[in-house]
Design a protein around this motif. Structure first.
Motif, short mmCIF file in Angstrom:
data_model
loop_
_atom_site.label_atom_id
_atom_site.label_comp_id
_atom_site.label_asym_id
_atom_site.label_seq_id
_atom_site.Cartn_x
_atom_site.Cartn_y
_atom_site.Cartn_z
N TRP A 21 -6.33 45.63 13.29
CA TRP A 21 -6.64 46.60 14.37
C TRP A 21 -6.24 48.03 13.97
CZ3 TRP A 21 -9.38 44.13 18.10
CH2 TRP A 21 -9.76 44.87 19.24
N PHE A 26 -2.61 37.34 9.56
CA PHE A 26 -1.39 37.94 10.11
C PHE A 26 -0.35 38.31 9.05
CE2 PHE A 26 -3.25 35.32 13.54
CZ PHE A 26 -3.52 36.34 14.46
N SER A 36 -6.89 32.14 17.30
CA SER A 36 -7.81 33.27 17.30
C SER A 36 -7.10 34.61 17.23
CB SER A 36 -8.64 33.26 18.58
OG SER A 36 -9.53 32.19 18.57
N ILE A 37 -7.87 35.61 16.84
CA ILE A 37 -7.46 37.00 16.88
C ILE A 37 -8.10 37.61 18.13
CG2 ILE A 37 -7.74 39.25 15.78
CD1 ILE A 37 -7.86 37.70 13.08
N TRP A 72 -5.65 42.63 17.97
CA TRP A 72 -5.20 41.71 16.91
C TRP A 72 -4.08 40.78 17.40
CZ3 TRP A 72 -8.44 42.24 12.81
CH2 TRP A 72 -8.20 41.46 11.67
N GLN A 73 -4.07 40.51 18.69
CA GLN A 73 -3.09 39.54 19.17
C GLN A 73 -3.40 38.16 18.61
OE1 GLN A 73 -2.07 39.89 23.60
NE2 GLN A 73 -3.77 41.30 23.35
N LYS A 74 -2.34 37.47 18.24
CA LYS A 74 -2.45 36.10 17.75
C LYS A 74 -2.57 35.18 18.97
CE LYS A 74 0.60 33.21 14.81
NZ LYS A 74 -0.40 32.27 14.37
N GLY A 75 -3.67 34.43 19.03
CA GLY A 75 -3.89 33.56 20.18
C GLY A 75 -2.98 32.35 20.14
#
Ligand code: HEC
Ligand code: HEC
Ligand code: HEC
Ligand code: HEC
Ligand SMILES: [Ca+2]
Ligand SMILES: [Ca+2]
Ligand SMILES: [Ca+2]
Ligand SMILES: [Mg+2]
Lengths: 321, 321
Positions: free
Chosen positions: A76, A320, B71-72, B76-79
């Motif tokens: 991002w 990540f 998921s992203i 860009w949060q990690k799901g």
């Protein structure tokens, strides 16, 4: 401004129409490379995260752009500059706002390895493709070698990009003789575009893309950066950018290298004042905008490619790290 | 295990083939809704950032999944969980790993408003669509109302998703009478799949998707969370998940709700040990994997949709707030 005046004189004699040309359908492409390049263009496994493909930022559903001021890249990250469309980009004299890549093939290596975009290494991207039998076979069939290399990857992508042209806009129909293809207002806008001097920089088949010009000739532009000077090292090239194509400009908002102008009305107003020292009336502005919308051509239409799956040998995405 | 044994007895009488069914091509869909829903599925303007569409996480070039462990999402949060495929998901008894959405229409509202996915508000998503004349007209044509609402949006997406079926896999050809559609090893794998008891949970047209089952029956699974208990509130439903479809499982790596297993060999080994208390030999494992790969069907093939552009009235994307 001098160039504009000179061109205008010539043009009035030979008719302004001669300063443009219709977009041609793609000629003599290698269809095998095109199909391979299309897959690569849509394949997020060319990025470290496995999430970002060329199409993420040059979305072919949206005029080959991302419709953001500056792009979103790996993790991002906020990109430094607006993503230009890939549509008709084969017609540009060079690639990138500052022209630092000579052609599409040279360009395509950039984003894969750019830490702010796809953040991958060329060798790793090639390893990923090589591990996937359907890709390995397709490269071998086309390039005749057992080992994929990055040159083949960028060559195939560039060949696909050559097909991303948008013929048959209403303006092109007009240029090709259908004189009623444009409405009265659009024709008035075309006349203003020619006679006020926009054509000095936005000419040729792409209405742009064929020269570098200073942004802020009459009045400085707040957001202007080094531009072309980053490539030439010349002070005179500061604030200069490749003149963007105006083809499909209705679809490629927001405008300018910093993506600061969200509407065509705003972009036209700024161009008039900063490049030509002319303040258009509301009506004139609307007429030019109407003309610019006639530059939307037929969008490339093709089937969404189906990508061959990874397997146990394929390097896994690292979104990540 | 008890269910498996019971089913196995029945099945041996009636032949195991009866416990499955071929994927049917879509029947009686509303084609107007399908075309509209396809656009919406690909439209990143349903997200706050303007960057994430349904297709970002359910990529129809890649088996309707993102091929990431989790998921992203927005920024860009990690799901929290692996994205299941949307292919054939209309056949599932409920949607999501824990079945908290009854059907596709109810499901589709979720990700748009989920702060970790598209992070938008339904009212704002509707405002965006309403501001775009081509969308406003298309909704009006189909739903007969001047104002778009979120129900229409999810209804159209769900109708498109109904078309995302994958008929004509080699396994389906076998079920439909082409007895040589499977190789010897694949048939051996099919026999093991039936006789060892996989079929107890992975049956029906989707080889799964029709019940919730505990993950870790014989041996506990390290990554098991609340699962279905989050919906029912019942302690007995802890560690239970909707049994995922095995259709196209070759394409939907990595496996399990936490996306921890990257290869089919690993997933099959874990299933054998944890669900059935059986350690497959290397050869048995390979045969089952070979069988699972015969479940890859024809992927939905369609033209990449072209999206109508935003305009000065359209709410702008906010990727970085
Ligand atoms: C994260 C966003 C992002 C990704 C991913 C991305 N691009 Fe770009 N692209 C951009 C930006 C931003 C620019 C402008 C950079 C500059 O001019 O300095 C650009 C420029 C270009 C240009 C030059 C167009 C012109 O007229 O100057 C082409 C062609 C292009 N990209 C193709 C590709 C291809 C092919 C890929 C995949 C291999 C790709 N891009 C991946 C954002 C992206
Ligand atoms: C002297 C050269 C020059 C003249 C004259 C000129 N332009 Fe431009 N135009 C440029 C350059 C350079 C840019 C890119 C500037 C930037 O991004 O910083 C540009 C950008 C644009 C854009 C934004 C395109 C995009 O995709 O971002 C539009 C629209 C535009 N011009 C229209 C016009 C119109 C209309 C006129 C006449 C009123 C005009 N231009 C006159 C050089 C010129
Ligand atoms: C940021 C990633 C992301 C986006 C964007 C996203 N999804 Fe999902 N989707 C997921 C994840 C993760 C799950 C599983 C969530 C769970 O089970 O708790 C899921 C579950 C589903 C399911 C349930 C499938 C099944 O068998 O249970 C469907 C159907 C679905 N999504 C469709 C959509 C649609 C339609 C959109 C767009 C409106 C969308 N998704 C947007 C990640 C995403
Ligand atoms: C008692 C029920 C049950 C039995 C028996 C069973 N499974 Fe499963 N299977 C599940 C459940 C539940 C999951 C999802 C678990 C999770 O994600 O945590 C699953 C997941 C899978 C997956 C991963 C699918 C994906 O997309 O993530 C595969 C592959 C699989 N099973 C194959 C098999 C095979 C092969 C057998 C027999 C050796 C088998 N299963 C036996 C219930 C069962
Ligand atoms: Ca060149
Ligand atoms: Ca732009
Ligand atoms: Ca998966
Ligand atoms: Mg995408």
């Amino acid at each position: 401004a001098v160039a504009a005046a000179a061109l205008a004189v010539v043009a009035q004699e030979r008719s302004f129409d001669q300063l443009y040309a219709p977009i041609q359908p793609p000629k003599s492409v290698d269809l095998g490379k095109v199909e391979l390049g299309k897959k690569l263009f849509f394949d997020p496994r060319l990025s470290q995260s496995g999430f970002i493909s060329c199409n993420s930022c040059h979305n072919l559903s949206m005029g080959g752009s991302d419709n953001l001021s500056t792009s979103i890249g790996h993790k991002w990250q906020k990109g430094p500059i607006n993503a230009p469309t890939v549509l008709n980009s084969a017609l540009n004299l060079a690639q990138f706002w500052d022209g630092r890549a000579a052609d599409l093939k040279e360009q395509a290596g950039g984003p894969i390895a750019n830490p702010g975009e796809m953040a991958f290494q060329h060798t790793l991207a090639v390893d990923v493709l090589q591990s996937i039998p359907a890709y390995a076979r397709e490269f071998k069939l086309i390039y005749g070698k057992d080992k994929i290399d990055i040159d083949m990857v960028t060559d195939a992508i560039a060949e696909f990009e050559k097909t991303l042209v948008t013929p048959n806009s209403r303006f092109d129909q007009y240029l090709l003789g259908k004189k009623d293809a444009l409405t009265k207002d659009e024709l008035a806008g075309y006349k203003l575009f020619n006679e006020s001097g926009c054509v000095a920089c936005h000419n040729g088949p792409n209405l742009g893309g064929n020269s570098f010009q200073k942004m802020g000739i009459v009045e400085p532009y707040k957001g202007a950066g080094d531009g072309r000077a980053a490539v030439t090292g010349k002070d005179a090239d500061r604030f200069s950018y490749k003149v963007p194509t105006l083809r499909n400009v209705e679809l490629t908002y927001p405008y300018f290298h910093d993506g600061a102008a969200w509407t065509l009305a705003e972009a036209v107003d700024i161009m008039g004042r900063l490049q030509l020292g002319r303040k258009f009336t509301e009506q004139e502005n609307a007429q030019i905008v109407a003309f610019l919308k006639t530059l939307t051509g037929e969008q490339p239409v093709f089937r969404l490619p189906i990508l061959p799956p990874s397997n146990e040998k394929t390097l896994r995405p690292r979104p990540f790290d």
